[in-house]
Design an enzyme around this catalytic site. Structure first.
Site, PDB file in Angstrom:
ATOM      1  N   ALA A 394       2.958 -15.224 -24.626  1.00 16.31           N
ATOM      2  CA  ALA A 394       3.480 -14.093 -25.392  1.00 16.31           C
ATOM      3  C   ALA A 394       4.269 -13.154 -24.488  1.00 16.31           C
ATOM      4  O   ALA A 394       3.838 -12.821 -23.387  1.00 16.31           O
ATOM      5  CB  ALA A 394       2.333 -13.319 -26.051  1.00 16.31           C
ATOM      6  N   CYS A 395       5.438 -12.758 -24.973  1.00 13.69           N
ATOM      7  CA  CYS A 395       6.242 -11.765 -24.266  1.00 13.69           C
ATOM      8  C   CYS A 395       6.870 -10.846 -25.307  1.00 13.69           C
ATOM      9  O   CYS A 395       6.581 -10.944 -26.498  1.00 13.69           O
ATOM     10  CB  CYS A 395       7.306 -12.414 -23.392  1.00 13.69           C
ATOM     11  N   ASP A 396       7.731  -9.954 -24.864  1.00 14.31           N
ATOM     12  CA  ASP A 396       8.337  -8.991 -25.784  1.00 14.31           C
ATOM     13  C   ASP A 396       9.055  -9.671 -26.934  1.00 14.31           C
ATOM     14  O   ASP A 396       8.842  -9.374 -28.104  1.00 14.31           O
ATOM     15  CB  ASP A 396       9.334  -8.106 -25.029  1.00 14.31           C
ATOM     16  N   SER A 402       8.968 -16.658 -21.594  1.00 13.28           N
ATOM     17  CA  SER A 402       7.736 -17.167 -22.201  1.00 13.28           C
ATOM     18  C   SER A 402       7.919 -18.610 -22.671  1.00 13.28           C
ATOM     19  O   SER A 402       6.993 -19.422 -22.586  1.00 13.28           O
ATOM     20  CB  SER A 402       7.304 -16.285 -23.374  1.00 13.28           C
ATOM     21  N   ILE A 427       4.724 -10.775 -28.762  1.00 11.36           N
ATOM     22  CA  ILE A 427       3.416 -10.121 -28.904  1.00 11.36           C
ATOM     23  C   ILE A 427       3.228  -9.599 -30.324  1.00 11.36           C
ATOM     24  O   ILE A 427       2.135  -9.653 -30.880  1.00 11.36           O
ATOM     25  CB  ILE A 427       3.273  -8.991 -27.870  1.00 11.36           C
TER      26      ILE A 427
END
Length: 604
Positions: A394-396, A402, A427
């Protein structure tokens, strides 16, 4: 000393707030980037000056930029606050600012979408405990409609004109910078901000909305080139290829390919942090590249995502001059960055810095407050956890680094023979569930933990190169070996396991009238596809009396008229509970070679 600590804390807090804002803004744009690209392609191909002008198809251009794109942003912003219900109210509220202005209302959508989600969420928390039984649907539907209508009216008369005025001021400012040849100075802030992971706040939150407004009027915008330009990073990596030392030199060529063609800019950040003087290289490269873009009148139809040279060229308007202008800016940025990096690397006599140490520094630069390791579970704790059924990076934005991290770990998981899916997402799209392992970067770990408190969490310094990946795989292998128990040789599960590996000869199909594909939360889609595929195989075989369905792993009926089909991961949970139903284990629910033969057996 206390003063210094307070100052650092204040700076960290400011950075945290900026990163949080940037995450929210990019979280509304990035999930819809495909729609932005579609609009850009339609405009580039079918408008009057496009590759293949078509008056009829060009009619889609204005409605898409006026209505579709802002509504998607508004819906996404509302759903980030209160899922689908918040998205609906957010979209209704966004419609008010769209109609109440005469420009593409992206900034208004970024405001009204989350506002709509917040309002309906607050209303629900107040109203639901007070709603009489039997009136829930009535209250839910009318509250969303009434509140959405009120917000749309507020947006029409209040927010729309204010945002229009603000956008006009920003547009005038940008035009002034362009006319006075000052737009290149923006890169003095953009290039360091990228390495501080503020690029989403800048690109998706500011440049993309303003760029689309400019592109809708002029057919292209230089704003789409300011942050995605791969030239500055490429110049640094090329310099390391020829003048670097140790692991940095040996890995630079692969990093350059990923950066330039894959568009994953994060991969060059550790190289810059190895030698902080290289900030001068990327700044000079960015400024010179933008100066060239501005001088030659370069611009793109829409924002390229990711920042790959392939995406950039696809978004370039028709015309040889446009391609020359865009490529010239990229080349100039690369050359300037390379030359300055070369001088810095050749003149540096200090001991070689290990790339792994530099990659750890990336985390330190990105940490918004104290390290998030306190809020995440270590690999040692992972070893004591329950079974892991799904791994999510998970990333922005749920893209870029990711996706690369998920690909790296997926390859390790596959080679280890583990049947655990590894995917990536943003996320904001995480769903809280047991059996989930979330892998995220240190500075995002707290947010991921708040979003999925029931999941296991491991934080890494860098998605692209973390020693924790091997530790995770080793732990999962040990857990799988520890939980694997031999089945009695005469049990249905043992028979099915043999059938799954040696064919279907061991199955007794005479009593079977139903085939059930068993799924867990993370592979419902695979079970649905497998159901459709097997129905088609039965149809081709002329079998009409076998019912085919799908069922959750905890809802399967243990009767002898059912044949259960599951992958190995799900079968581990089923084998001990099945005494009558037969179990066929397949390696992959969607691509199982057993299906045609099984359909033929039913026919016979």
């Amino acid at each position: 000393m206390q003063e210094v600590t307070t100052t650092k804390s204040a700076k960290s807090s400011l950075k945290t707030k900026v990163q949080f804002l940037g995450s929210k803004l990019s979280g509304m744009v990035m999930p819809n980037i495909g729609a932005f690209i579609a609009w850009g392609l339609i405009a580039a191909i079918f408008m009057k000056s496009g590759w293949f002008p078509n008056e009829q198809l060009a009619k889609m251009i204005t409605p898409m930029v006026t209505y579709l794109l802002p509504l998607l942003i508004g819906f996404t912003g509302g759903s980030m606050v209160d899922q689908h219900r918040g998205g609906v109210v957010g979209a209704i509220a966004t419609m008010g600012v769209i109609v109440g202005s005469n420009i593409p209302m992206f900034i208004g959508a970024m405001a009204m979408g989350p506002l709509g989600g917040w309002v309906i969420k607050k209303f629900d928390s107040w109203a639901q405990p007070r709603t009489k039984k039997g009136f829930e649907m009535l209250v839910n539907n009318f509250s969303a409609g009434i509140l959405g209508m009120i917000l749309a009216i507020i947006g029409f008369f209040g927010i729309g004109p204010v945002v229009s005025g603000l956008s006009a001021i920003l547009a005038v400012g940008v035009d002034w910078l362009i006319k006075h040849q000052l737009i290149p100075l923006v890169n003095i802030f953009i290039e360091p901000a990228k390495i501080l992971f503020l690029n989403n706040a800048i690109n998706q939150g500011i440049l993309t909305p303003l760029g689309i407004q400019a592109s809708a009027q002029a057919g292209k915008s230089i704003l789409f080139l300011l942050e995605p330009n791969p030239g500055p990073g490429l110049g640094v990596l090329l310099a390391f290829m020829f003048f670097g030392r140790g692991s940095a030199q040996s890995s630079a060529s692969g990093a350059a390919i990923i950066h330039f063609f894959g568009g994953i800019h994060e991969i060059y950040f550790p190289y810059v942090l190895m030698k902080p003087a290289l900030f001068l290289s990327v700044i000079a490269g960015g400024v010179s590249g933008t100066f060239t873009f501005n001088l030659l009148g370069a611009g793109l139809k829409a924002s390229p995502s990711p920042g790959s040279i392939i995406s950039i060229l696809l978004m370039t308007p028709k015309g040889l001059g446009n391609y020359i202008a865009v490529l010239s800016g990229v080349v100039v940025a690369t050359v300037i960055s390379f030359v300055i990096s070369m001088v810095i690397l050749k003149s540096d006599k200090s001991p070689a810095t290990d790339l792994a140490t530099s990659q750890a520094q990336v985390s330190a630069m990105k940490n918004a407050t104290k390290t998030a390791a306190d809020t995440t579970i270590t690999t040692e704790a992972l070893a004591k956890s329950t079974a892991i059924q799904h791994i999510i990076f998970a990333c922005d934005a749920g893209m870029g680094s990711s996706a690369m991290g998920a690909s790296i770990l997926r390859d390790k998981v596959d080679k280890a023979g583990l049947q655990i899916p590894v995917t990536n997402t943003s996320i904001s799209n995480l769903q809280d569930e047991t059996g989930l392992l979330v892998v995220t970067q240190n500075e995002l770990a707290t947010r991921a933990l708040e979003k999925t408190p029931r999941a296991m969490h491991v934080a890494v310094d860098n998605f692209l190169n973390s020693p924790k990946y091997d530790q995770i795989v080793q732990i999962l292998q040990k857990k799988q070996a520890a939980t694997a128990t031999p089945e009695p040789t005469n049990s249905p599960a043992a028979t099915a396991a043999t059938a799954g590996s040696m064919g279907i000869a061991g199955l007794e199909l005479s009593k079977v009238n139903t085939v059930e594909f068993v799924y867990q939360e993370h592979n419902l889609g695979s079970a649905t596809m497998a159901q459709s595929i097997f129905k088609n195989e039965l149809h081709k075989a002329g079998v009409t009396k076998i019912a085919v369905g799908k069922v959750a792993v905890n809802e399967i009926q243990d009767v002898d008229s059912i044949l259960v089909i599951a992958n190995r991961e799900t079968a581990q949970q089923l084998s001990a509970n099945l005494t009558k139903a037969q179990l066929l284990i397949v390696a992959d629910l969607v691509q199982a070679p057993e299906y045609p033969e099984l359909a033929a057996q039913f026919k016979s």
